[in-house]
Design a protein around this motif. Structure first.
Motif, PDB file in Angstrom:
ATOM      1  N   ASP A   1     -26.671  21.028   8.640  1.00 56.90           N
ATOM      2  CA  ASP A   1     -25.268  20.602   8.667  1.00 56.90           C
ATOM      3  C   ASP A   1     -24.672  20.717  10.066  1.00 56.90           C
TER       4      ASP A   1
ATOM      5  N   GLN B   1     -15.327  23.683  14.086  1.00 57.65           N
ATOM      6  CA  GLN B   1     -16.082  24.067  12.892  1.00 57.65           C
ATOM      7  C   GLN B   1     -17.459  24.625  13.263  1.00 57.65           C
TER       8      GLN B   1
ATOM      9  N   PHE C   1     -11.779  29.557  15.945  1.00 63.31           N
ATOM     10  CA  PHE C   1     -10.354  29.761  15.688  1.00 63.31           C
ATOM     11  C   PHE C   1      -9.732  30.710  16.717  1.00 63.31           C
TER      12      PHE C   1
ATOM     13  N   ARG D   1      -6.371  25.244  10.048  1.00 62.94           N
ATOM     14  CA  ARG D   1      -7.726  25.049  10.586  1.00 62.94           C
ATOM     15  C   ARG D   1      -8.710  26.147  10.208  1.00 62.94           C
ATOM     16  N   ILE D   2      -8.228  27.322   9.865  1.00 67.83           N
ATOM     17  CA  ILE D   2      -9.137  28.415   9.518  1.00 67.83           C
ATOM     18  C   ILE D   2      -9.699  28.277   8.095  1.00 67.83           C
TER      19      ILE D   2
ATOM     20  N   ALA E   1     -11.178  26.033   6.349  1.00 68.98           N
ATOM     21  CA  ALA E   1     -12.532  25.484   6.148  1.00 68.98           C
ATOM     22  C   ALA E   1     -13.593  26.381   6.777  1.00 68.98           C
ATOM     23  N   ILE E   2     -13.162  27.500   7.346  1.00 64.91           N
ATOM     24  CA  ILE E   2     -14.104  28.397   8.031  1.00 64.91           C
ATOM     25  C   ILE E   2     -14.266  29.709   7.281  1.00 64.91           C
TER      26      ILE E   2
ATOM     27  N   THR F   1     -17.934  28.850   5.454  1.00 59.18           N
ATOM     28  CA  THR F   1     -17.611  27.530   6.012  1.00 59.18           C
ATOM     29  C   THR F   1     -17.933  26.428   5.007  1.00 59.18           C
ATOM     30  N   THR F   2     -17.445  25.244   5.298  1.00 63.66           N
ATOM     31  CA  THR F   2     -17.740  24.109   4.423  1.00 63.66           C
ATOM     32  C   THR F   2     -19.250  23.891   4.310  1.00 63.66           C
ATOM     33  N   GLY F   3     -19.962  24.097   5.399  1.00 61.30           N
ATOM     34  CA  GLY F   3     -21.416  23.969   5.359  1.00 61.30           C
ATOM     35  C   GLY F   3     -22.039  24.947   4.360  1.00 61.30           C
TER      36      GLY F   3
END
Lengths: 594, 594
Positions: free
Chosen positions: A343, A412, A419, B433-434, B436-437, B441-443
């Motif tokens: 990913d 990301q 961040f 922004r944080i 998705a971390i 994380t999204t991954g």
């Protein structure tokens, strides 16, 4: 995180995709020979990497300070600007008769990419100066040009653009700043301008403000706006500085990004009127501004692409260094560099593929600008001008919309560290966010694209460019790349359907077309970017057989283009559905129900 | 910009889509009757709007200050937290035996949405406390529960989660913090933890740190991690505060967003060891953490959706007020509110449609959590647990990826003002922004989704949910909404093809599946979100015929669902192509060529 100018990639695009040799053959550009261009790229890379880039985070952290109308820039900016000017970078594409070096826009673009990637906040000062030079070059009197242009081209007197007022953002018809004739040929200017980039600072001895204002008897709306030169310090005919003019910075904006660049509220005429000089004829100010619009918008497109490149470089570096979690499917239980995680690769490839496509399309547009300006054949000039006109909103809109995604992916990839401000990844996200807004929001670019650039010419240029893309797709097919040809063919078919819809619907139902205008802009970015990637594949395939071929570089072009075809081009079908089917649902909701 | 809790929308989702009445019929949730739930929603809305929301920008501007290990929160936070606790909000879904109110997760979720939308930085303190309560509730001894849980549920002693270390971000196998038995049943903890949200502050008398650490003889990797309670102040068996423990905040991170929330580097044992108490059995710490993972990840999904809602409200308000450029196709030359411009509407609808779909899918998951926990039928419990397990990574990943787009659209609608920090639109982008971390994380969510949640059960739950979506699409068709049914059917077919690919390929070629895991996660978000929108349409159609129907509210549901079907669902085909065709091009580039 340091910046490495991607000179090999830039050279590939200049030579193989944008047609530098053809541009250099145009009358007036004979000096742009390969040796000189190489020297320019190498020197610009050095300055960008060693001097300008290290100030990027300094500018972000320090910002600018306003005391009594004086703006102090971040540490190091003044010295870097002096060196930048001494090396003659601002004047690179300014005509030689005004003290510039007369290089093609295409060559200058390569250096501008480097300045923007190195430090976008810094790069805005030269960029705006170039815009002001262009406006004056086209419309000012010979005397005014002789007085101002050489000093602006040298960077001694940087320029600014004063358009926006609180009530007049995108809609300049609402401009209220007044200009009253004094009687001696000059005018007294009064009013307030906002969002003036580099409106006041300590990097130069004087600043040349270009200001939109209304004469007392001017008609209402956009036909009553005139353009004035208002220097910070009045100057005599020899260019010697005289007294301070009645213009000052009254506050600095506190912004999401580009902290290194002072964004000023400028007040004109608090003490009776700032002395200004009319440029060209009265009431033609807006038309004059449009003269430099193409360059300025293309310049912002370069910014978007360049910040993406910077974010990509930083993300690659982190992904190589950061060790975390074992490699999938590997027998080794030890944690691996995260660049091995699929990913993370997908994110890096998404960044990389868009940057390469954008660079190709942006430089292609830069070359078209040169051809439109200098081609000896009038018909070719016009043809290229139409290409420029069509591509400018695409490049400006697409590059700057996507830089939001690309810099966000950069964050990301850094995980939690992304961040944290010290990491620097977040700065790119913050800096990038203005590019889809200034010089005309994406919505404004998209309306320009569907209206003036598509519907009003029955889609002629759109179809012509899509036709070229089709020819490339056919060559890809013949060259043994069906996995790239097929998605490109499909995307072109969708794009053509959208052009047809726009041409047929714009007059009767402009709102329906407007509702899908931004998706259409993205479609054109993807399809024409995909076309350029296809062209790169055909070149790379050819060059792979050469004796001294850089195999790794050329193979990477093939793989990146394949990723673009399989991951990004397929987005077109969904966007086309929004354009073709989606306008009703955009417009149906009652205003009160939001 | 003020916040208005969307109580009508929340009530619609609770009652019509998530099945509140069924949840309230589960054993243990009998108190959750409609009157009480209404009262909860109204009271929470008031507190969120009047007390918590006004502090959002205060927290952003002031941040937190660290002096000698003491963190001072932004003005007003302490007082708001006191009121929040006095009103009993933290304990809303804590079991009554621990001093909570024993409400279903579904009902608590509605209030949590409000806290997050009002002030996400503030909301993290209660959210993490709830996570700590849950871990202790499941695994601590009766004595430990009796001592800590009531005080945590009241907010008197908020909790924190101490997992991450510099070398151990997503990969907790690398945790190095040590715990040495003292001999009296307690342990001396030493090590450094980073990214500890609300790790130190002045809002409460004590703080209960939950800390992952290794015992001296612990096996390497994740099987050697134990969970400890480390209070900031040592406490006696009556809960009276004793001496300061050997744990302190040594620095605060300088972050892109959520400035109101202190993100601490915590140092344990600088003076010999912080006293800690083992929770449950040795070496089971990671398993214990997983107990609360579903709630925590769902909570972050709520954050994403809630920040989107806040950004939407601000954008709508600006779009109504801001007057700029004439209305397209109108005879009136006067500038119009920008909400009349089609592209502004497209952006608002893009925000709105995603928020509605996310709220529906998120609350559906919250209800599933309650059903899995309390359903009297064991088979139903298991079925719902599988649904929860599948939906958690989808909700967490999709809501938080999209909040980046939604808040960016919020900035875009504000034009140049969006880039100015005082406007507030940029804060939502930064704060979001944080999400998705952190909490994976999204991954990581996507790998969980394709591996444990899809491949390892041969896609059973995925197919079951897609089957339900198919039934909804068929009903839409029958009810006269082919323009929504057709895109949903197509998207479901694409999603099924992806599930098939994942199930067939995961064992032999996990990297190929991983390369498309995030696109697959987005597909499931879109398709299942589209399913919920379809369910809303069927409900709205029914209710439109009722005597006291809110016509405007219900019509808006139909239009928003149509927009979702025509603008967002069509993205699925492109994503599916990336999943099915794109893995080679993700993985092909040589590591050195990036």
């Amino acid at each position: 995180m340091s910046y490495q100018a991607p000179v090999n990639d830039i050279r590939f695009v200049l030579n193989e995709l944008a047609g530098l040799s053809e541009v250099a053959a145009l009358p007036g550009y004979e000096d742009a020979n390969p040796e000189l261009v190489d020297a320019i790229l190498e020197e610009a890379a050095k300055l960008a990497q060693d001097v300008v880039a290290p100030l990027n985070s300094v500018g972000d952290r320090h910002g600018n300070r306003l005391d009594n109308g004086t703006v102090t820039t971040a540490p190091g900016f003044k010295e870097a600007y002096r060196q930048f000017c001494e090396n003659g970078w601002i004047g690179l594409r300014v005509p030689t008769e005004h003290g510039g070096q007369g290089m093609p826009a295409l060559v200058a673009m390569a250096t501008e990419e480097m300045w923007c990637a190195a430090n976008v906040a810094f790069s805005l000062c030269p960029l705006l100066t170039l815009g002001a030079i262009e406006a004056l070059d086209h419309h000012a009197s010979p005397e005014m040009k002789a007085l101002y242009l050489p000093r602006m081209a040298s960077g001694e007197w940087p320029g600014t653009m004063n358009l926006t007022e609180p009530q007049a953002g995108s809609d300049l018809a609402q401009v209220r700043t007044r200009a009253v004739p004094v009687g001696d040929g000059s005018y007294k200017i009064s009013g307030q301008k906002i969002f003036i980039t580099w409106g006041e600072h300590d990097m130069a001895d004087n600043i040349v403000h270009l200001v939109l204002a209304r004469l007392p008897d001017a008609p209402a709306g956009v036909k009553g706006i005139s353009l004035f030169v208002v220097p910070k310090f009045l100057v005599d005919t020899e260019g010697r500085l005289g007294q301070r003019n009645d213009v000052r910075c009254v506050s600095l904006e506190h912004k999401l990004g580009i902290h290194g660049s002072p964004t000023c509220v400028m007040s004109y005429g608090d003490e009776g009127g700032a002395i200004g000089y009319l440029v060209g004829e009265p009431n033609r100010g807006l038309a004059y501004m449009f003269t430099m619009m193409n360059h300025a918008r293309l310049g912002v497109g370069v910014e978007g692409m360049a910040i993406s490149e910077r974010a990509y470089q930083q993300a690659v570096s982190y992904a190589r260094d950061r060790v975390q979690s074992r490699e999938l499917g590997s027998d080794d239980p030890a944690p691996a560099p995260i660049i091995r995680h699929p990913d993370v690769r997908r994110m890096l490839m998404t960044m990389r593929a868009q940057i390469e496509a954008q660079r190709a399309l942006t430089y292609y547009t830069g070359a078209a600008l040169d051809r439109a300006a200098c081609h000896p054949d009038r018909a070719e000039q016009q043809r290229w001008q139409a290409v420029v006109n069509f591509l400018i909103p695409v490049v400006k809109g697409w590059n700057t919309e996507q830089v939001n995604e690309v810099t966000s992916l950069g964050v990301q990839i850094h995980g939690g560290m992304g961040f944290i401000e010290e990491t620097g990844a977040a700065q790119h996200l913050r800096d990038a966010r203005i590019t889809a807004i200034y010089e005309g929001t994406t919505g404004i670019q998209a309306m320009d694209l569907v209206g003036r650039k598509t519907a009003s010419e029955q889609g002629a240029t759109a179809y012509a460019l899509l036709g070229e893309a089709e020819a490339t797709a056919a060559k890809l097919e013949a060259a043994g790349y069906p996995e790239m040809a097929a998605p490109l063919h499909r995307a072109i078919a969708d794009a053509k359907a959208c052009v047809k819809f726009i041409v047929e619907s714009f007059n009767d139902n402009p709102k329906a077309v407007a509702a899908g205008s931004v998706p259409f802009l993205k479609i054109m970015g993807l399809v024409l970017g995909g076309w350029q990637m296809g062209r790169a594949v055909l070149v790379a395939k050819q060059k792979l057989h050469e004796v001294d071929a850089d195999q790794s570089f050329l193979q990477a072009k093939l793989i990146t283009a394949r990723f673009f075809a399989q991951h990004l081009l397929p987005q077109v079908s969904g966007l086309a559905e929004a354009v073709l089917q989606g306008s009703d649902s955009v417009l149906a909701l009652d205003e009160a129900a939001f």
